[in-house]
Design a protein around this motif. Structure first.
Motif, PDB file in Angstrom:
ATOM      1  N   LEU A  33     -61.266  11.972  -8.643  1.00  0.00           N
ATOM      2  CA  LEU A  33     -61.774  12.943  -7.741  1.00  0.00           C
ATOM      3  C   LEU A  33     -62.662  13.916  -8.731  1.00  0.00           C
ATOM      4  N   LYS A 110     -57.487  28.194  -5.223  1.00  0.00           N
ATOM      5  CA  LYS A 110     -56.928  27.267  -4.617  1.00  0.00           C
ATOM      6  C   LYS A 110     -57.198  25.987  -5.446  1.00  0.00           C
ATOM      7  N   ILE A 113     -54.558  26.366  -8.002  1.00  0.00           N
ATOM      8  CA  ILE A 113     -53.100  26.068  -7.643  1.00  0.00           C
ATOM      9  C   ILE A 113     -53.039  24.489  -7.706  1.00  0.00           C
ATOM     10  N   LEU A 114     -53.837  23.685  -7.081  1.00  0.00           N
ATOM     11  CA  LEU A 114     -53.871  22.247  -6.902  1.00  0.00           C
ATOM     12  C   LEU A 114     -53.880  21.693  -8.258  1.00  0.00           C
TER      13      LEU A 114
ATOM     14  N   HIS B  87     -47.371  25.751  -1.107  1.00  0.00           N
ATOM     15  CA  HIS B  87     -48.736  25.769  -1.723  1.00  0.00           C
ATOM     16  C   HIS B  87     -49.789  25.501  -0.751  1.00  0.00           C
ATOM     17  N   ILE B  90     -50.277  28.936   1.049  1.00  0.00           N
ATOM     18  CA  ILE B  90     -51.249  29.716   0.362  1.00  0.00           C
ATOM     19  C   ILE B  90     -52.639  29.454   0.481  1.00  0.00           C
ATOM     20  N   ILE B  91     -52.785  27.937   0.311  1.00  0.00           N
ATOM     21  CA  ILE B  91     -54.152  27.747   0.318  1.00  0.00           C
ATOM     22  C   ILE B  91     -54.928  27.665   1.497  1.00  0.00           C
ATOM     23  N   GLU B  93     -53.978  29.928   3.697  1.00  0.00           N
ATOM     24  CA  GLU B  93     -53.927  31.436   4.135  1.00  0.00           C
ATOM     25  C   GLU B  93     -53.198  31.277   5.348  1.00  0.00           C
ATOM     26  N   CYS B 147     -50.989  15.202  -4.563  1.00  0.00           N
ATOM     27  CA  CYS B 147     -51.773  16.534  -5.071  1.00  0.00           C
ATOM     28  C   CYS B 147     -53.199  15.807  -4.863  1.00  0.00           C
ATOM     29  N   GLU B 148     -53.475  14.773  -5.307  1.00  0.00           N
ATOM     30  CA  GLU B 148     -54.868  14.226  -5.044  1.00  0.00           C
ATOM     31  C   GLU B 148     -55.452  14.447  -3.661  1.00  0.00           C
ATOM     32  N   THR B 150     -54.320  16.255  -1.518  1.00  0.00           N
ATOM     33  CA  THR B 150     -54.549  17.765  -0.923  1.00  0.00           C
ATOM     34  C   THR B 150     -55.937  18.091  -1.628  1.00  0.00           C
ATOM     35  N   ILE B 151     -56.179  17.617  -2.675  1.00  0.00           N
ATOM     36  CA  ILE B 151     -57.479  18.252  -3.373  1.00  0.00           C
ATOM     37  C   ILE B 151     -58.684  17.520  -2.521  1.00  0.00           C
ATOM     38  N   LEU B 152     -58.455  16.332  -2.099  1.00  0.00           N
ATOM     39  CA  LEU B 152     -59.552  15.609  -1.421  1.00  0.00           C
ATOM     40  C   LEU B 152     -59.695  16.385   0.058  1.00  0.00           C
ATOM     41  N   MET B 154     -58.943  19.350   0.424  1.00  0.00           N
ATOM     42  CA  MET B 154     -59.779  20.706   0.512  1.00  0.00           C
ATOM     43  C   MET B 154     -61.540  20.701   0.083  1.00  0.00           C
ATOM     44  N   MET B 155     -61.581  19.526  -0.541  1.00  0.00           N
ATOM     45  CA  MET B 155     -63.003  19.176  -0.999  1.00  0.00           C
ATOM     46  C   MET B 155     -63.909  18.932   0.168  1.00  0.00           C
TER      47      MET B 155
END
Lengths: 330, 330
Positions: A33, A110, A113-114, B87, B90-91, B93, B147-148, B150-152, B154-155
């Protein structure tokens, strides 16, 4: 004292392995990523003093140096340290660290955190590669303790009545515990005896406590150009540290100060002039001297543990590291 | 279908061990810090369906059931799942989850960040107790992948042009990967052969993908009283999921909708009526049928892996679990 020159000299014997830790770190922090890589590279660009790596490697030198495993352990420690810094900066709403913008300042809370979670997960993967159950346990317990220390710090923020005892519990869990894990882990992976493992644990723990006390002193005595953050930063964050506790204990000098300090700790938007007034009050007090004395006491405890090992050039380096930690000016 | 009754029947053979997992979880989640305990107990009060525990234990039943290690692994999986939910809330909200207030709603983001970190650290400690290097690696890699994912997620939030391919990458990493780790871990700890370990990995992975597709369908078709969150929640969060992707692919029906959908994905404060209009458009479309078909395809892949095992009552339970995951209505 010239910090860079001192560290270069102390770390000379492990410098090539320290460089190798940097290389391994970058390898392990890389992901498919793009955003993760950008944030990782940014976080790596302000690496601090790599004290944890040096401590792990130097402790390993007192017995049979096992570079492969020690390097991996160092990477894991640096990575977990970075993860906690990233989450701390979000919690403290800090926009700079050592003069550089924080991950949350650049990419938001955000992503921060991640990214911290990702690093925590990656450290487990690195630890798994070492394949030593004692290290698995040491590492897991250390990270949990660091979290507990951070939570304690948060729960006691703003408390002008923080006791010396709770202060020490906080810094032992949040900071010194990781130092202790470095030297203990170095001992375990170099085939040290159980007694030596405990001695090196004690060395790291006491060194870590001294380190944090000095950090807390510097927050009052240094300015932004040296330490990379504005003096009185802890105060602004509502953090009650040893110099402030000691200053407040001096009834005569503290008379009338309490209200002002409490307002600052509560995050009141006081004029910068007033913050600096409190900072100079604390830093001109006997409080700094007493805090320094405490740091020296813990430094001596670290030294005591060390002196159970036979004299060697490697022991001397660990001994000098105590002096460095206490007399550093940043 | 009556969810509770179905699950009671499917989980009957491992129910006493599932209860034991709850007890162990509470033991391991306890700390000396009051606030941590309050937040833990709150987070535990809405435990969801404990699917991960059941999957781990039931997979272990196909070979030599080792309850001691399987219980520990289940606790670790439930705890890491909880950490990611805390988490995530939080991200995102999010103020409620399954109708209950979230940790961040009650104690704020900062406590939430630290509580999630603490759980992540504790899971490492539980995994270390199992003392199986294969589990160490499996667990560490799984958490990093989550985690990856979750990041994906978000992105790619807000991207109306999200492809089916990226959608599957996202749900495979964020959700299905943990399901796969449950069944694979169950296999490893029950002495399964390498081939069986891979088959149960495939079972869990495909089951997890089906599970998430159904979750994403339910987000459009169910209302707050059933699913515990308002319909169209993903849309409000800017999350593009399979039903929406399919709905947008139908050019005739989607004509003129794109702008409205993009505004919603961007978090525009549109009237609730307009959100529900988009939700009904998606949920009345062939898109839901196609999404369900995909879930069934993945369910069949899970079943295929399972059918390499000899017939047994335990295999039948895992088979029926696929049907449950696909036909559940919450």
């Amino acid at each position: 004292m010239n910090t860079t020159a001192t560290l270069s000299r102390l770390f000379a014997g492990v410098q090539s392995d320290m460089d190798q830790v940097d290389v391994l770190f970058k390898e392990r922090a890389t992901s498919g990523l793009t955003i993760l890589n950008s944030a990782s590279m940014h976080a790596l660009a302000s690496p601090g003093k790599r004290l944890r790596t040096a401590l792990t490697l130097l402790s390993g030198k007192l017995n049979t140096y096992n570079s492969d495993k020690l390097l991996r352990l160092s990477v894991a420690y640096e990575m977990v340290h970075l993860a906690t810094l990233i989450h701390d900066d979000i919690i403290d709403e800090a926009l700079t660290r050592r003069g550089n913008p924080t991950v949350n300042a650049l990419w938001g809370d955000k992503i921060g955190i991640l990214l911290g979670d990702y690093y925590l997960a990656k450290t487990s993967s690195i630890i798994a590669d070492i394949e030593d159950f004692r290290i698995d346990h040491l590492f897991a317990d250390t990270v949990a303790t660091v979290c507990e220390g951070t939570i304690l710090e948060m729960m006691t923020a703003g408390r002008i009545d923080l006791t010396v005892e709770t202060y020490f519990e906080k810094i032992q869990n949040k900071t010194a515990c990781l130092f202790a894990a470095c030297s203990k882990g170095g001992a375990i992976l170099s085939g040290a005896s159980d007694e030596q493992i405990e001695l090196l644990h004690s060395y790291g723990l006491n060194l870590g406590i001294a380190f944090q006390i000095i950090d807390d002193i510097l927050d009052y005595t240094e300015d932004q150009s040296t330490i990379g953050k504005p003096a009185g930063n802890d105060l602004r964050q509502g953090m009650v540290t040893l110099p402030l506790i000691f200053a407040l204990q001096d009834a005569a000098s503290a008379n009338g100060r309490q209200q002002q300090v409490q307002a600052l700790l509560n995050g009141a938007e006081l004029p910068e002039k007033e913050i600096q007034e409190v900072v100079s009050w604390v830093s001109n007090e006997y409080a700094i001297e007493r805090s320094l004395q405490e740091a020296q006491n813990y430094g001596n405890k670290a030294r005591e543990a060390l002196y159970h090992f036979p004299a060697s050039s490697d022991r001397t380096i660990l001994d000098e590291l105590i002096d460095f930690v206490i007399s550093r000016n940043r």
